[in-house]
Design an enzyme around this catalytic site. Structure first.
Site, PDB file in Angstrom:
ATOM      1  N   ASP A  48     -30.437 -18.050  14.356  1.00  0.00           N
ATOM      2  CA  ASP A  48     -30.311 -18.333  12.940  1.00  0.00           C
ATOM      3  C   ASP A  48     -30.339 -16.994  12.210  1.00  0.00           C
ATOM      4  OD1 ASP A  48     -30.554 -19.809  10.394  1.00  0.00           O
ATOM      5  OD2 ASP A  48     -32.621 -19.069  10.430  1.00  0.00           O
ATOM      6  N   ASP A  50     -30.841 -16.483   8.230  1.00  0.00           N
ATOM      7  CA  ASP A  50     -31.701 -16.359   7.059  1.00  0.00           C
ATOM      8  C   ASP A  50     -33.175 -16.454   7.418  1.00  0.00           C
ATOM      9  OD1 ASP A  50     -29.317 -16.235   5.740  1.00  0.00           O
ATOM     10  OD2 ASP A  50     -29.395 -18.295   4.977  1.00  0.00           O
TER      11      ASP A  50
END
Length: 294
Positions: A48, A50
């Site tokens: 991922d 963010d």
């Protein structure tokens, strides 16, 4: 007119479509360059972006770069962010909010893919390059040193995600796919934003296309929303986890790594609370409204 909440079947279909489109884009980009000798063909890592690799929300930093280029004003951003937060708390049938799926990337309608990629390259250098978590970069390096391919998995538009991946020397990125015809964005999404179950669909589709054994793969995320993705691989790692993911990681026996400092955690608080979906819908939908009012 009030919006109708999509059924579970419709949401699943959108997630699968988004995941498939993202996997096709990632696979095509990965095959543009030959694999390095000694590449492990069945194991890979999925990160991922963010608050996992990058402090804050990548789309938030992208929007700041657009704002500095006079795409819209700070007032626009605040108004539309407030509207999207109200939408998220009121539910999908809120009468004053159009379907956020359709407006999420509508700000790019009529703009070329080449223009957005060019701006993304500039904004990465200005807003993102110095916000990477050193600990996460070290984890990425370990997978690369082991001969494994590494992909980013994010709700951020795939073009921006691919820029980040290229700058980090990764295999590519799975991201939200916006429809384009002859190199020009239509303003519509393919499926929906790559979020939650859509990320898991994308990882499964990419694994099928690339011949990966998901039992030998590793996934990293900070958010409880990514439990579907974390659950499809053999090794799951919670990085800078929110409270709910920390609890889930302890329950499932997943590894937990935290590279935040108090200062960084405070700085990324607002983008983290809003979430990638809220920021994307608020900003991109708001820009579409602003452009129609000009």
């Amino acid at each position: 007119m009030r919006l109708t909440r999509p059924s579970a079947r419709e949401r699943a279909a959108r997630a699968q479509l988004a995941g498939q489109a993202s996997a096709e884009a990632a696979s095509a980009a990965a095959h543009a360059e030959p694999l390095a000798p000694g590449t492990d063909l069945t194991a890979a890592a999925f990160f991922d972006v963010d608050n996992t690799v990058l402090a804050g929300a990548s789309i938030y930093h992208f929007v700041r770069g657009l704002a500095s280029r006079k795409f819209f004003t700070t007032g626009d951003l605040v108004r539309f962010a407030v509207r999207q937060v109200r939408f998220r708390f009121a539910g999908e049938d809120s009468g004053d909010i159009r379907d956020s799926r359709e407006e999420a990337l509508s700000f790019v309608a009529g703009r070329t893919v080449a223009e957005i990629v060019r701006l993304g390259e500039e904004i990465y250098d200005e807003e993102m390059a110095d916000r990477l978590y050193a600990g996460s970069i070290e984890l990425i390096k370990r997978h690369l040193d082991a001969g494994q391919r590494v992909w980013l998995v994010t709700a951020t538009p795939v073009e921006l995600a691919q820029i980040i991946a290229r700058r980090l020397g990764l295999s590519g990125a799975l991201g939200t796919v916006a429809e384009a015809v002859d190199g020009v964005y239509t303003g519509r999404l393919v499926g929906e934003m790559l979020h939650g179950p859509a990320k898991a669909s994308a990882v499964r589709a990419l694994a099928a296309a690339e011949g990966l054994d998901l039992r030998r793969c590793t996934a990293y995320s900070d958010s409880i929303n990514d439990v579907p993705m974390l659950s499809v691989v053999g090794t799951a790692v919670a990085v800078n986890p929110d409270g709910a993911l920390r609890d889930a990681a302890r329950k499932h026996g997943w590894q937990i790594r935290d590279f935040r400092t108090a200062r960084k955690a405070a700085r990324i608080g607002v983008p983290s609370v809003l979430g990638a979906g809220a920021i994307t819908g608020a900003v991109f939908g708001g820009l579409a409204v602003r452009r129609r009012l000009r």
